[in-house]
Design a protein around this motif. Sequence first.
Motif, PDB file in Angstrom:
ATOM      1  N   GLN A  29       0.934  -1.257   0.002  1.00 22.44           N
ATOM      2  CA  GLN A  29       0.021   0.067   0.005  1.00 22.44           C
ATOM      3  C   GLN A  29       0.944   1.203  -0.131  1.00 22.44           C
ATOM      4  OE1 GLN A  29      -3.665   0.286  -0.212  1.00 22.44           O
ATOM      5  NE2 GLN A  29      -2.901   2.477  -0.589  1.00 22.44           N
ATOM      6  N   GLN A  30       1.905   1.350   0.671  1.00 22.80           N
ATOM      7  CA  GLN A  30       2.857   2.397   0.802  1.00 22.80           C
ATOM      8  C   GLN A  30       3.731   2.785  -0.549  1.00 22.80           C
ATOM      9  OE1 GLN A  30       5.409   1.540   4.324  1.00 22.80           O
ATOM     10  NE2 GLN A  30       4.039   2.074   5.563  1.00 22.80           N
ATOM     11  N   LEU A  31       3.787   1.432  -1.096  1.00 25.63           N
ATOM     12  CA  LEU A  31       4.474   1.681  -2.397  1.00 25.63           C
ATOM     13  C   LEU A  31       3.740   2.168  -3.330  1.00 25.63           C
ATOM     14  CD1 LEU A  31       6.880   0.982  -4.232  1.00 25.63           C
ATOM     15  CD2 LEU A  31       6.210  -1.325  -4.351  1.00 25.63           C
ATOM     16  N   GLY A  32       2.358   1.688  -3.388  1.00 28.36           N
ATOM     17  CA  GLY A  32       1.303   2.392  -4.299  1.00 28.36           C
ATOM     18  C   GLY A  32       1.156   3.855  -4.102  1.00 28.36           C
ATOM     19  N   ASP A  33       1.012   4.250  -2.907  1.00 26.99           N
ATOM     20  CA  ASP A  33       0.887   5.513  -2.580  1.00 26.99           C
ATOM     21  C   ASP A  33       2.072   6.375  -3.184  1.00 26.99           C
ATOM     22  OD1 ASP A  33      -1.515   4.971  -1.373  1.00 26.99           O
ATOM     23  OD2 ASP A  33      -0.528   5.092   0.642  1.00 26.99           O
ATOM     24  N   ILE A  34       3.214   5.925  -3.035  1.00 23.53           N
ATOM     25  CA  ILE A  34       4.542   6.632  -3.688  1.00 23.53           C
ATOM     26  C   ILE A  34       4.294   6.630  -5.047  1.00 23.53           C
ATOM     27  CG2 ILE A  34       7.018   6.151  -3.948  1.00 23.53           C
ATOM     28  CD1 ILE A  34       6.943   5.073  -0.986  1.00 23.53           C
ATOM     29  N   ILE A  35       3.991   5.562  -5.498  1.00 26.39           N
ATOM     30  CA  ILE A  35       3.975   5.565  -7.159  1.00 26.39           C
ATOM     31  C   ILE A  35       2.904   6.578  -7.591  1.00 26.39           C
ATOM     32  CG2 ILE A  35       3.327   4.260  -9.139  1.00 26.39           C
ATOM     33  CD1 ILE A  35       4.691   1.712  -7.908  1.00 26.39           C
ATOM     34  N   LYS A  36       1.767   6.578  -6.908  1.00 23.96           N
ATOM     35  CA  LYS A  36       0.850   7.474  -7.402  1.00 23.96           C
ATOM     36  C   LYS A  36       1.446   9.127  -7.191  1.00 23.96           C
ATOM     37  CE  LYS A  36      -3.078   4.514  -6.353  1.00 23.96           C
ATOM     38  NZ  LYS A  36      -3.981   4.464  -5.144  1.00 23.96           N
ATOM     39  N   ASP A  37       2.060   9.251  -5.789  1.00 18.08           N
ATOM     40  CA  ASP A  37       2.871  10.599  -5.889  1.00 18.08           C
ATOM     41  C   ASP A  37       3.475  10.788  -6.772  1.00 18.08           C
ATOM     42  OD1 ASP A  37       1.156  11.120  -3.604  1.00 18.08           O
ATOM     43  OD2 ASP A  37       2.844  10.460  -2.232  1.00 18.08           O
ATOM     44  N   GLU A  38       4.477  10.024  -7.534  1.00 22.16           N
ATOM     45  CA  GLU A  38       5.418  10.177  -8.448  1.00 22.16           C
ATOM     46  C   GLU A  38       4.887  10.576  -9.584  1.00 22.16           C
ATOM     47  OE1 GLU A  38       8.370   7.036  -8.490  1.00 22.16           O
ATOM     48  OE2 GLU A  38       9.145   8.037  -6.394  1.00 22.16           O
ATOM     49  N   GLN A  39       3.810   9.970 -10.124  1.00 19.71           N
ATOM     50  CA  GLN A  39       2.908   9.976 -11.149  1.00 19.71           C
ATOM     51  C   GLN A  39       2.443  11.470 -11.476  1.00 19.71           C
ATOM     52  OE1 GLN A  39       0.382   6.721 -11.348  1.00 19.71           O
ATOM     53  NE2 GLN A  39       2.102   5.605 -12.355  1.00 19.71           N
ATOM     54  N   VAL A  40       1.974  11.968 -10.284  1.00 16.45           N
ATOM     55  CA  VAL A  40       1.310  13.337 -10.178  1.00 16.45           C
ATOM     56  C   VAL A  40       2.411  14.531 -10.527  1.00 16.45           C
ATOM     57  CG1 VAL A  40       0.084  15.199  -8.694  1.00 16.45           C
ATOM     58  CG2 VAL A  40      -0.510  12.322  -8.588  1.00 16.45           C
ATOM     59  N   ARG A  41       3.504  14.288  -9.955  1.00 15.24           N
ATOM     60  CA  ARG A  41       4.780  15.245 -10.249  1.00 15.24           C
ATOM     61  C   ARG A  41       4.854  15.228 -11.591  1.00 15.24           C
ATOM     62  NH1 ARG A  41       8.549  13.410  -5.385  1.00 15.24           N
ATOM     63  NH2 ARG A  41       7.007  13.271  -4.093  1.00 15.24           N
TER      64      ARG A  41
END
Length: 73
Positions: free
Chosen positions: A61-73
Amino acid sequence: MRVGRTARGGKAGMAFTFLLRVQEKEFLQMLQDAGSPGVQKHVIKPESLKGMEVQYEKILQQLGDIIKDEQVR
């Protein structure tokens, strides 16, 4: 496939890859094609991993959140 840095400064390192039995043949072929010197196989019984399920789900779940944050940038 990248497993991350396993050693630094020219020193030897170790990496672990967990596979299902049906993935093993293709993975070993990939390593051979890449010129890998070989791997050591260790069979892990599913019951040995039972206690890690909650922590694994949390980390995914934490990894998924990090990936989502990076995609937004």
